[in-house]
Enzyme design. Structure first.
Site, mmCIF file in Angstrom:
data_model
loop_
_atom_site.group_PDB
_atom_site.id
_atom_site.type_symbol
_atom_site.label_atom_id
_atom_site.label_comp_id
_atom_site.label_asym_id
_atom_site.label_seq_id
_atom_site.Cartn_x
_atom_site.Cartn_y
_atom_site.Cartn_z
ATOM 1 N N ASP A 155 0.856 -1.183 0.000
ATOM 2 C CA ASP A 155 0.000 0.000 0.000
ATOM 3 C C ASP A 155 0.897 1.239 0.000
ATOM 4 O O ASP A 155 1.517 1.575 1.000
ATOM 5 C CB ASP A 155 -0.902 -0.027 1.239
ATOM 6 N N ILE A 156 0.964 1.920 -1.142
ATOM 7 C CA ILE A 156 1.916 3.013 -1.342
ATOM 8 C C ILE A 156 1.145 4.308 -1.555
ATOM 9 O O ILE A 156 0.410 4.456 -2.533
ATOM 10 C CB ILE A 156 2.840 2.716 -2.546
ATOM 11 N N GLU A 157 1.335 5.263 -0.643
ATOM 12 C CA GLU A 157 0.619 6.530 -0.686
ATOM 13 C C GLU A 157 1.560 7.666 -0.287
ATOM 14 O O GLU A 157 2.722 7.462 0.045
ATOM 15 C CB GLU A 157 -0.572 6.508 0.282
ATOM 16 N N ASP A 158 1.032 8.875 -0.342
ATOM 17 C CA ASP A 158 1.651 10.055 0.240
ATOM 18 C C ASP A 158 3.140 10.150 -0.107
ATOM 19 O O ASP A 158 3.514 10.080 -1.275
ATOM 20 C CB ASP A 158 1.426 10.047 1.759
#
Length: 580
Positions: A155-158
Site C-alpha cells: 500500500d503506497i501513498e503520500d
C-alpha cells in the site's frame, strides 16, 4: 489507506500456533508452497491494531479472505517489519498465526499488506526505511515462509509515491523475491495498492508501475483506492469507480502491450471505503453503490474486490465520516461484506437483493412530515419480488411504504408523518425487504425536535432520568453518581474501538455565534459540535470541570453536540450542558 488513525490501545496476543495449522517456520524456503488465491477474490482490509480476532470477524462477516493491514518498521531506518510497527507484534506464528490457521480451515486465506498512510507518511514503510534491497527481500521472504503466504500487498501513498529511491528498492526486492520463489517451487504474487483519480492513476502512481517494469518485477494486481478524491466535487462513487478503472485499464494496456483485454481486467483490483470516507459526505459509498460495483466487477472479470475496512461495516455512527469503527451511514452490520462475498471464485451465487434508504436520516419538528426513497437492487442472480415494510415508529409517528411490493431493482416511498404530541428524540425505523431468497433490512434514523428552546439543549441537565434525545455508544447512558448538580449525569464509555460518544442534534439559528458549555469529569473528556459547525475542547480532571466551546453555525443552523472520551481510556462524565 489514507488518513488512517493508528489506534494502539488494547492490542491482544494470538494463541500459540498448533502443528496442524499448516503454517511453516521462518526460513524454510523449500516448504510446501501456499495455495494460490482464487482468480476472483473479495478480500476486505482488516485493521490489525484493534486487538480483534481476524478469524472471528471473518466468520461473522462471511468474508473468507482478508487483507491484513499493516506491516511497517517500528522506526525510520529499520529493516525489520512488525504488525502496525508494534515491536510486540513481530512476524511470527505467535502473532496472528492461530487466526490465519482458522481462516484457512474455513476455506479462506490472508493477504498481508505493507505500508499504509501512516507508514508512508513517517518513513516507516519498509522500502522507504530500509536502504538494503537484500534485507527488504529477506523480510518479504520471512513473511512468506512464516505464514506460508501466496500474495503480498504493498500500500503506497503520500510520501512513498515521491520517494524514488524507495520505489526502486521496493521493485528490486520484489524481483529478488520472485526469483527466490521460483527457485524454491513457489509462486508469490504481488499487488500494489495505489490512490487514484476518477480517470485512472495519477502520474506518481503510474511511475511506481513503470519502475517495476524497468526492474522486471512482475506486478500481478494493481489495486486502486477509489475514494478520498479530495477534489471538492460531489461524487457518484459507483460511477467514479468504473471511470477510474477504465482509466487504469488504458494505462496498463500501454505498460503491458502483450496482455489481452481479459488479462488486463484480470490484473485490476478495486478497494472502496464503505460509507462516508475521510473527505466527507460528498464522497459516500452506499449499499446501492456496492451493488452497482459488484455487478460491474463481475462483468469485467477484475481480480480483487475489497474495501476499507472490515471493522467499518456497520451503521454505528450515522453522519460521521472517516471513522475506523463504523461507516457513517445507516446500514446493517456486514451489509457490504455479505453483498461482496459471492465475488470470490467458486462461491455459489443464488438470487439475492439489497435494500437501502436514501436519505438515510432526517430531522423534523413534531407535527411535520418527511419522506425518503427505498431503493432495491439485484445483488446476485435474477430479479425477484420483494415485499417492503417499516417498523419501529413510536407513538405519534406514522410510517408507511408505498408500494408495499416491488421487483428487485425498483423503488418505493417511505412516508413519515408526526403529530405535535410526539416526544423529541432519535428513533431508528427498520425497513425490511422480504423475498423468496431471504430477508434484508436497513435503518432510517428519524430525529424529532420539539419544545427545546432555540438556544438550548433538550435534557441538557439529564434530569429527565433517561438519556433521550442523547444517544450513546455501547456502555453509555444516564447515571446517578457522580453528578455535578441535581440527580443525574451523562456517562460516556470509551473502549478499544470506540470513544464512547454520546450526542444529540440541535437546530439553531443559521450563521450565528454560540457557546456550548458543559461540566465534565474524567481523563480525555471531550465536548464539542460537528455538522453545521466544527469545534471542540477537552480536559483531564478527577473532579468536575467546566468546558466552553465557541462556534458559529453554517447556513443550515443544525449541529450535533457531543461528549466523548478516548480509545482505551477511562469513563468520562458530563452534566449541565447548555448553549448560549
Amino acid at each position: 489507506m489514507r488518513l488512517r488513525r493508528t489506534v494502539q490501545a488494547a492490542l491482544s496476543a494470538c494463541t500459540t500456533l498448533v502443528a496442524a495449522a499448516g503454517l511453516v517456520t521462518a526460513g524454510t524456503g523449500t516448504a510446501q508452497a501456499a495455495a494460490p488465491l482464487p482468480s476472483r477474490v473479495f478480500a476486505p482490509y482488516f485493521e490489525s491494531w484493534t486487538g480483534q480476532s481476524p478469524a472471528t470477524l471473518a466468520a461473522q462477516s462471511g468474508a473468507k479472505y482478508l487483507t491484513m493491514a499493516f506491516l511497517q518498521a517500528a522506526t525510520k531506518g529499520s529493516c525489520t517489519p512488525y504488525w502496525n510497527g508494534d515491536t510486540s507484534k513481530p512476524v511470527s506464528s505467535s502473532t496472528f498465526g492461530a487466526d490465519i490457521a482458522a481462516i484457512r480451515a474455513n476455506g479462506g486465506d490472508v493477504i498481508p499488506s505493507f505500508g499504509g498512510y501512516t507508514a508512508d507518511n513517517t518513513g516507516t514503510e519498509l522500502a522507504d526505511s530500509c536502504t538494503d534491497v537484500n534485507q527488504i527481500a529477506a523480510a518479504y521472504e520471512n513473511l512468506i515462509t512464516t505464514y506460508d503466504i501466496g500474495r503480498i500487498d504493498l500500500d503506497i501513498e503520500d510520501n512513498s509515491l515521491t520517494n524514488t529511491a524507495g520505489i526502486d528498492r521496493r521493485n528490486k526486492a520484489i524481483k529478488t523475491v520472485q526469483d527466490w520463489a521460483a527457485a524454491n517451487g513457489r509462486t508469490v504474487r504481488f499487488s500494489y495498492t495505489l490512490p487514484t483519480t476518477t480517470g485512472g492513476l495519477a502520474a506518481s502512481g503510474l511511475a511506481v508501475l513503470k519502475n517495476a517494469v524497468g526492474n522486471n518485477a512482475r506486478i500481478d494486481v494493481v489495486n486502486m483506492m477509489t475514494f478520498d478524491y479530495y477534489d471538492g466535487a460531489t461524487h457518484d462513487m459507483a460511477a467514479d469507480t468504473q471511470t477510474s478503472a477504465q482509466g487504469l485499464y488504458n494505462q496498463l494496456a500501454e505498460l503491458y502491450p502483450s496482455k489481452t483485454p481479459a488479462q488486463l481486467w484480470g490484473s485490476i483490483g478495486i478497494t472502496e471505503m464503505v460509507g462516508i470516507d475521510d473527505y466527507g459526505a460528498a464522497e459516500t459509498f452506499t449499499v446501492a453503490n456496492a451493488t452497482t460495483v459488484y455487478n460491474w466487477a463481475v462483468s469485467k472479470g477484475i481480480n480483487t474486490l475489497s474495501f476499507w475496512a472490515l471493522q467499518r461495516d456497520n451503521g454505528g455512527c450515522p453522519g460521521k465520516g472517516g471513522d475506523d469503527s463504523c461507516s457513517g451511514i445507516s446500514q446493517n452490520t456486514w451489509d457490504f461484506s455479505q453483498l461482496f462475498a459471492p465475488f470470490t471464485s467458486g462461491s455459489t451465487v443464488t438470487n439475492d437483493f439489497s435494500v437501502a434508504v436514501n436519505p438515510g436520516s432526517a430531522t423534523v419538528t413534531a407535527g411535520s412530515s418527511t419522506s425518503a426513497a427505498i431503493v432495491t437492487a439485484v445483488a446476485a442472480g435474477s430479479a425477484q419480488s420483494v415485499s417492503l415494510s417499516v417498523s419501529g415508529a413510536p407513538a405519534g409517528v406514522t410510517a408507511t411504504v408505498t408500494p408495499g411490493s416491488v421487483t428487485a431493482g425498483g423503488s418505493a416511498t417511505l412516508a413519515i408523518a408526526t403529530t405535535s404530541a410526539v416526544a423529541p428524540g432519535r428513533y431508528p425505523l427498520t425497513i425490511t425487504g422480504s423475498a423468496a431468497s431471504g430477508t434484508h433490512t436497513t435503518t432510517y434514523a428519524l430525529t424529532v425536535t420539539g419544545t427545546a428552546p432555540s438556544t438550548g439543549l433538550v435534557n441538557g441537565d439529564l434530569e429527565a432520568g433517561s438519556p433521550a434525545p442523547w444517544t450513546c455508544q455501547s456502555g453509555g447512558g444516564v447515571v446517578s453518581t457522580p453528578v455535578h448538580a441535581g440527580s443525574y449525569a451523562l456517562r460516556a464509555a470509551p473502549g478499544a474501538i470506540q470513544t464512547g460518544e454520546c450526542s444529540q442534534i440541535v437546530t439553531l439559528q443559521p450563521n450565528t455565534s454560540y457557546t456550548l458549555s458543559g461540566w465534565v469529569q474524567g481523563d480525555y473528556a471531550y465536548v464539542g459540535v460537528t455538522g453545521g459547525a466544527t469545534a471542540s475542547t477537552w480536559t483531564n480532571s478527577s473532579g468536575w470541570t467546566k468546558l466552553s466551546v465557541p462556534f458559529t453555525t453554517s447556513s443550515s443552523g443544525t449541529v450535533t453536540v457531543y461528549l466523548h472520551g478516548w480509545y482505551g481510556q477511562g469513563t468520562v462524565y458530563g452534566d449541565d450542558f447548555s448553549i448560549a
